[in-house]
Design a protein around this motif. Structure first.
Motif, PDB file in Angstrom:
ATOM      1  N   THR A 240      44.553  42.533  42.794  1.00 22.92           N
ATOM      2  CA  THR A 240      43.262  43.048  42.021  1.00 22.92           C
ATOM      3  C   THR A 240      43.055  44.336  42.598  1.00 22.92           C
ATOM      4  N   GLY A 241      42.280  45.137  41.777  1.00 23.28           N
ATOM      5  CA  GLY A 241      42.126  46.383  42.085  1.00 23.28           C
ATOM      6  C   GLY A 241      43.500  47.238  42.219  1.00 23.28           C
ATOM      7  N   ALA A 242      44.124  46.888  41.195  1.00 22.00           N
ATOM      8  CA  ALA A 242      45.889  47.424  41.293  1.00 22.00           C
ATOM      9  C   ALA A 242      45.790  49.234  40.931  1.00 22.00           C
ATOM     10  N   GLU A 243      44.591  49.623  40.334  1.00 17.80           N
ATOM     11  CA  GLU A 243      44.669  50.846  39.738  1.00 17.80           C
ATOM     12  C   GLU A 243      44.216  51.812  40.726  1.00 17.80           C
ATOM     13  N   GLY A 244      43.862  51.441  42.244  1.00 17.29           N
ATOM     14  CA  GLY A 244      43.241  52.264  43.097  1.00 17.29           C
ATOM     15  C   GLY A 244      44.347  52.681  44.001  1.00 17.29           C
ATOM     16  N   CYS A 245      44.011  53.505  45.119  1.00 19.52           N
ATOM     17  CA  CYS A 245      44.950  54.153  46.064  1.00 19.52           C
ATOM     18  C   CYS A 245      45.561  53.031  46.856  1.00 19.52           C
ATOM     19  N   MET A 246      44.751  52.008  47.474  1.00 16.57           N
ATOM     20  CA  MET A 246      45.267  50.831  48.073  1.00 16.57           C
ATOM     21  C   MET A 246      46.069  50.134  47.182  1.00 16.57           C
ATOM     22  N   GLY A 247      45.629  49.611  46.000  1.00 16.50           N
ATOM     23  CA  GLY A 247      46.447  48.873  45.048  1.00 16.50           C
ATOM     24  C   GLY A 247      47.828  49.572  44.880  1.00 16.50           C
TER      25      GLY A 247
ATOM     26  N   ARG B 292      41.242  46.517  35.477  1.00 15.81           N
ATOM     27  CA  ARG B 292      40.103  46.103  34.643  1.00 15.81           C
ATOM     28  C   ARG B 292      40.263  46.748  33.181  1.00 15.81           C
ATOM     29  N   ARG B 293      40.015  45.734  32.703  1.00 16.96           N
ATOM     30  CA  ARG B 293      40.203  46.036  31.109  1.00 16.96           C
ATOM     31  C   ARG B 293      39.601  47.304  30.630  1.00 16.96           C
ATOM     32  N   ALA B 294      38.566  47.690  31.168  1.00 14.15           N
ATOM     33  CA  ALA B 294      37.956  48.908  30.455  1.00 14.15           C
ATOM     34  C   ALA B 294      39.162  50.274  30.797  1.00 14.15           C
TER      35      ALA B 294
ATOM     36  N   ASP C 227      44.410  39.953  32.965  1.00  8.26           N
ATOM     37  CA  ASP C 227      43.108  40.666  32.696  1.00  8.26           C
ATOM     38  C   ASP C 227      41.947  40.147  33.584  1.00  8.26           C
ATOM     39  N   LEU C 228      41.358  40.567  34.345  1.00  9.25           N
ATOM     40  CA  LEU C 228      40.153  40.015  35.045  1.00  9.25           C
ATOM     41  C   LEU C 228      39.137  41.301  34.880  1.00  9.25           C
ATOM     42  N   ASP C 229      38.273  41.259  33.767  1.00  6.47           N
ATOM     43  CA  ASP C 229      37.205  42.285  33.742  1.00  6.47           C
ATOM     44  C   ASP C 229      36.118  42.032  34.710  1.00  6.47           C
ATOM     45  N   TYR C 230      35.826  42.915  35.822  1.00  5.75           N
ATOM     46  CA  TYR C 230      34.896  42.687  36.535  1.00  5.75           C
ATOM     47  C   TYR C 230      33.432  42.814  35.889  1.00  5.75           C
ATOM     48  N   ASP C 231      33.494  43.584  34.691  1.00  4.49           N
ATOM     49  CA  ASP C 231      32.157  43.776  34.053  1.00  4.49           C
ATOM     50  C   ASP C 231      31.796  42.615  33.233  1.00  4.49           C
ATOM     51  N   ASN C 232      32.891  41.741  33.036  1.00  9.01           N
ATOM     52  CA  ASN C 232      32.572  40.707  31.827  1.00  9.01           C
ATOM     53  C   ASN C 232      33.135  39.202  32.897  1.00  9.01           C
ATOM     54  N   LEU C 233      32.411  38.565  33.661  1.00  9.66           N
ATOM     55  CA  LEU C 233      32.678  37.644  34.542  1.00  9.66           C
ATOM     56  C   LEU C 233      33.422  36.428  33.545  1.00  9.66           C
ATOM     57  N   GLU C 234      33.071  36.323  32.503  1.00  4.78           N
ATOM     58  CA  GLU C 234      33.593  35.003  31.593  1.00  4.78           C
ATOM     59  C   GLU C 234      34.926  35.244  31.296  1.00  4.78           C
ATOM     60  N   SER C 235      35.493  36.653  31.685  1.00  6.58           N
ATOM     61  CA  SER C 235      36.954  36.842  31.513  1.00  6.58           C
ATOM     62  C   SER C 235      37.597  36.427  32.712  1.00  6.58           C
TER      63      SER C 235
ATOM     64  N   VAL D 299      38.761  33.177  34.480  1.00  2.11           N
ATOM     65  CA  VAL D 299      38.757  31.749  34.122  1.00  2.11           C
ATOM     66  C   VAL D 299      40.090  31.214  34.885  1.00  2.11           C
ATOM     67  N   CYS D 300      39.858  30.011  35.222  1.00  4.67           N
ATOM     68  CA  CYS D 300      41.274  29.468  36.226  1.00  4.67           C
ATOM     69  C   CYS D 300      42.549  29.389  35.429  1.00  4.67           C
ATOM     70  N   HIS D 301      42.326  29.401  34.238  1.00  3.62           N
ATOM     71  CA  HIS D 301      43.868  29.164  33.631  1.00  3.62           C
ATOM     72  C   HIS D 301      44.663  30.517  34.042  1.00  3.62           C
ATOM     73  N   LYS D 302      44.024  31.814  34.250  1.00  4.38           N
ATOM     74  CA  LYS D 302      44.606  33.024  34.398  1.00  4.38           C
ATOM     75  C   LYS D 302      45.236  33.046  35.727  1.00  4.38           C
ATOM     76  N   LEU D 303      44.639  32.003  36.673  1.00  2.00           N
ATOM     77  CA  LEU D 303      45.024  32.060  38.305  1.00  2.00           C
ATOM     78  C   LEU D 303      45.831  30.896  38.436  1.00  2.00           C
ATOM     79  N   GLU D 304      46.178  29.855  37.585  1.00  6.73           N
ATOM     80  CA  GLU D 304      47.109  29.095  37.410  1.00  6.73           C
ATOM     81  C   GLU D 304      48.704  29.714  37.973  1.00  6.73           C
TER      82      GLU D 304
END
Length: 308
Positions: A7-14, A33-35, A59-67, A69-74
């Motif tokens: 996660t956070g792949a767009e930053g310097c660390m990622g 982040r989708r945005a 897609d894990l949109d931190y501004d939309n927690l409903e995005s 979901v467990c099936h994305k992490l399975e």
């Protein structure tokens, strides 16, 4: 083969972490982040990842927690968790809830911040400590990485706007800190994510550099390597705040930097840990090496003809 989510792949660390994992030949997914996918920078980053044959996006949109979901992490076994300060606790709670629902996630490697273990911690440190507690109580294995102040902060926006000609102005007095190269932190994270054993399970690593330096020392290093008469001028916190505002940083980022400056001044960040040596089997990158590796950027920033 262990499947990893960054996660956070767009930053310097990622980006550093992804480059190292690519060398390891690991199978992994990245979360942007989708945005950010609709702007120019986000599109450029995605093209860069695709050029490395990294086409596995979640897609894990931190501004939309409903995005989230467990099936994305399975199917994911390890998660490198990098959250924004703005909603760290909400994001951590949601990701941990969904990770617990999967049959696959076993290990969380969380990037925390300096000041997490202070008594009392900074406000940001307290928030990340609470996030660590959420993870520790989840029943999943964890590794918490608590890096010191990054050397890279001396070439990015905060430092850039502290420079006037060949002098730099920071509210650090004569305090010393064991500044750490973000590349070391990324390599520690990559080594832990790549580890097949459980030796890093439920561990906390305070990651520092090999030297405790003050800004006077940094001035001398810059003079020696760049061949320029570079001076350090200590300033007040209020003056530093004005410079960060002029730099265009968000209010929460300004508060975070001012808190970091304060805990450096209060001598909380000078301790030298063995974390890099323990995990990587080598000494941390020195500040001299960091400057040489970024010499063109320093020359561009520290311009003797500039009157800024």
């Amino acid at each position: 083969m262990t499947s990893i989510l960054i996660t956070g792949a767009e930053g310097c660390m990622g980006q550093h972490l992804i480059n190292i994992l690519s060398i390891y030949g690991k199978e992994f997914f990245v979360s942007l982040r989708r945005a950010n996918r609709s702007n120019v920078l986000g599109s450029r980053q995605i093209r860069g990842f695709r050029n490395q044959s990294l086409v596995n996006f979640i897609d894990l949109d931190y501004d939309n927690l409903e995005s989230i979901v467990c099936h994305k992490l399975e199917g994911i076994e390890k998660i490198f968790l990098l959250t924004p300060n703005s909603n760290t606790l909400d994001v951590t709670k949601k990701i941990m809830t969904e990770a617990q629902r999967t049959q696959s996630v076993k290990h969380i490697v969380k990037l925390s911040i300096p000041g997490t273990n202070l008594r009392p911690p900074t406000p940001e440190g307290m928030m990340h400590r609470q996030a660590e507690k959420i993870i520790a109580e989840s029943g999943l294995h964890y590794t918490f990485l608590r890096p010191n102040y990054y050397m890279q902060n001396f070439i990015t926006i905060p430092f850039r706007h502290s420079i006037k000609g060949t002098a730099f102005y920071l509210p650090l007095g004569d305090a010393r800190a064991s500044f750490v190269d973000i590349r070391d932190v990324a390599e520690v994270a990559a080594r832990i994510l790549n580890e097949q054993s459980n030796k890093h399970y439920d561990m906390i690593y305070d990651i520092t550099g090999r030297q405790h330096l003050n800004c006077g020392d940094i001035s001398e290093i810059l003079k020696s390597i760049l061949g320029l008469p570079i001076d350090y001028v200590p300033i007040s916190e209020q003056t530093a705040k004005r410079e960060l505002i002029l730099a265009g940083l968000k209010p929460e980022s300004i508060v975070c930097f001012l808190n970091l400056y304060r805990i450096i001044r209060e001598d909380h960040m000078r301790r030298i840990s063995k974390a890099v040596e323990t995990v990587l089997g080598r000494k941390p990158i020195s500040f001299e090496t960091f400057v040489r590796d970024h010499i063109e950027l320093f020359k561009k920033r520290l311009n003797p003809l500039s009157s800024q």
